[in-house]
Design an enzyme around this catalytic site. Structure first.
Site: not given
Length: 487
Positions: A24, A203
């Protein structure tokens, strides 16, 4: 520049770490004329492991310099995803009245000798423009022992209410918190019950305003929510978006958000969020995502490194087909990488075929405009004997655009990698454009001025550099074609 020796599948113009694992994007912030990209990083292995925050900087969004690791695991746990802000008013008290950078991130802690985990939010700050970071002595600043998946804080300053706002993933919802100083947080509201996709854990949320059709008097708020991998859902991890209203406390989705809307219809754009701190005179909402999918991220066939970022994109809201949709366009800074290769206006079919057959390219941008009266597309990264090729195209009967990577190269590392990914554009004008970015191990396609985007990894042989035009009906009109090498 992220200078590395040439390796198989190493991107030319997408950021990838010199060594180790990356997932990420984190803490993306613009400060003192530099774009900062932090990212989930395991520097000691090429699969997911103890998370650190890696760090890279750029002055132009396309040339990146890798910097020393910003945040390392400590006694509170490993360093999961989060965000960074410019504390212009020194509300935190870290900067003696001057502006400074504050990172807000998730600490992930595994209780010894158990399978139990804890996740809570912590702070770090930098007094030297992001070169080094000091973890706040009062960490953690936000915890909830009843929520296991409690992570990925995205923080921004809400000017109308003069307070910091945090959006935080909590299992299958997004919670919103307030703070006057980044240190003390109170619960404000919760979003997500009964709306959107719940195929996997929620998320990496983001929340921001955008003008509709460029009109400053018309503002909608956009919430991004990524969906983790579910073994029963073949698509793996994806990102959805909602539009609606936000008053500083509560986000209320509009009717257009009652159906699930995906940010990207490929398989490899995940956990993306936007930069904070972009100056008002710039005015853009800039986005970047991780180019992989949790379904197979740990198995992709790279060597010293694993993971790359998408090209940076500008987000906008435009009215399409009577509804307000999220549009993506490559940032203008990418134009600086161009070397013109080919420019054709209303060419004959034979002229296009002859021009493309003479080329061998692996890193390029292709822009084409064509009539929507028949099937049309391109084959990219084509090998000499056509064992390998990736198809990018449009099917007129269904108004569908697609990328087919079934024969794109190496794909046997996971049973769900090869496949065809597409989306319907619905009612179209008589002509449409394709903007296609090809790199050594990826393809990103923007259809109809960014209405639909498909991002897919591909792993062709290095020699597969052919490019062809294809159509079931050669009478399909090609209005223009531009081709640029990118380096």
């Amino acid at each position: 520049m992220n200078v590395v020796r040439q390796e198989k599948y190493r991107p030319s113009y997408h950021f990838s770490p010199k060594n180790g694992w990356m997932n990420d994007p984190n803490g993306m912030v613009y400060f003192e004329r530099r774009y900062h990209l932090f990212y989930q990083h395991h520097p000691f292995g090429t699969t997911w492991g103890p998370m650190h925050w890696g760090h890279a900087v750029s002055t132009d969004l396309v040339n990146w310099e890798e910097r020393p690791i910003a945040l390392e695991p400590d006694g509170l746990g490993t360093i999961f995803s989060g965000s960074a802000v410019v504390d212009e008013r020194d509300t935190s008290g870290f900067f003696e009245g001057k502006p400074g950078l504050v990172a807000i991130y998730t600490h992930h802690y595994s209780l010894p000798n158990t399978d139990q985990i804890r996740q809570y939010q912590s702070l770090a700050y930098s007094t030297d423009s992001g070169e080094s970071w000091i973890k706040y002595a009062g960490n953690p600043v936000l915890e909830d022992e009843h929520c296991i998946d409690f992570r990925d804080p995205k923080v921004f300053w809400h000017e109308p209410t003069e307070q910091w706002v945090m959006v935080l993933a909590c299992g299958q919802t997004v919670r919103i918190y307030h703070s006057p100083n980044l240190k003390e947080w109170v619960f404000a509201s919760e979003f997500g019950h009964g709306i959107g996709s719940h195929d996997g854990v929620w998320e990496c949320p983001d929340l921001f305003p955008l003008w509709v059709d460029g009109e400053r008097s018309q503002v909608k708020w956009v919430m991004l929510v990524s969906i983790g991998d579910n073994p029963e859902i073949r698509e793996g991890s994806r990102t959805q978006y909602f539009t609606g209203e936000f008053d500083g406390t509560t986000f209320v989705a509009d009717m257009e958000s009652e159906k699930v809307r995906w940010l990207d219809y490929g398989r490899d754009n995940y956990a993306g969020v936007c930069w904070s701190g972009i100056p008002a005179e710039d005015g853009r909402r800039l986005f970047m995502g991780w180019m992989s999918n949790w379904r197979y991220a740990n198995q992709t066939p790279t060597e010293r490194w694993r993971g790359a970022m998408s090209i940076p994109r500008e987000l906008a809201l435009e009215t399409r087909k009577g509804t307000v949709a999220l549009i993506q366009r490559p940032v203008r800074e990418l134009d600086g990488l161009r070397t013109p290769v080919l420019s054709l206006t209303e060419p004959s079919w034979e002229e296009v075929q002859n021009a493309l057959s003479a080329l061998q390219l692996d890193c390029y941008e292709l822009v084409a405009e064509f009539a929507t009266t028949g099937d049309f597309g391109f084959k990219v990264r084509v090998s000499d004997e056509h064992e390998q090729e990736t198809l990018v195209g449009y099917t007129s009967a269904t108004q569908e655009v697609y990328v087919d990577r079934t024969r794109s190269g190496c794909s046997d590392f996971h049973e769900d990698f090869a496949g065809r990914h597409g989306a319907s554009l619905g009612i179209l004008p008589d002509r449409m454009d394709i903007r296609l970015y090809v790199d050594r191990s990826s393809i990103e396609v923007f259809f109809n001025r960014g209405q639909v985007v498909i991002t897919d990894l591909i792993f062709p042989d290095g020699e597969a550099k052919g490019l062809e035009i294809c159509s079931a009906e050669e009478q399909v009109t090609l209005f223009s074609l531009q081709l640029y090498a990118l380096k």
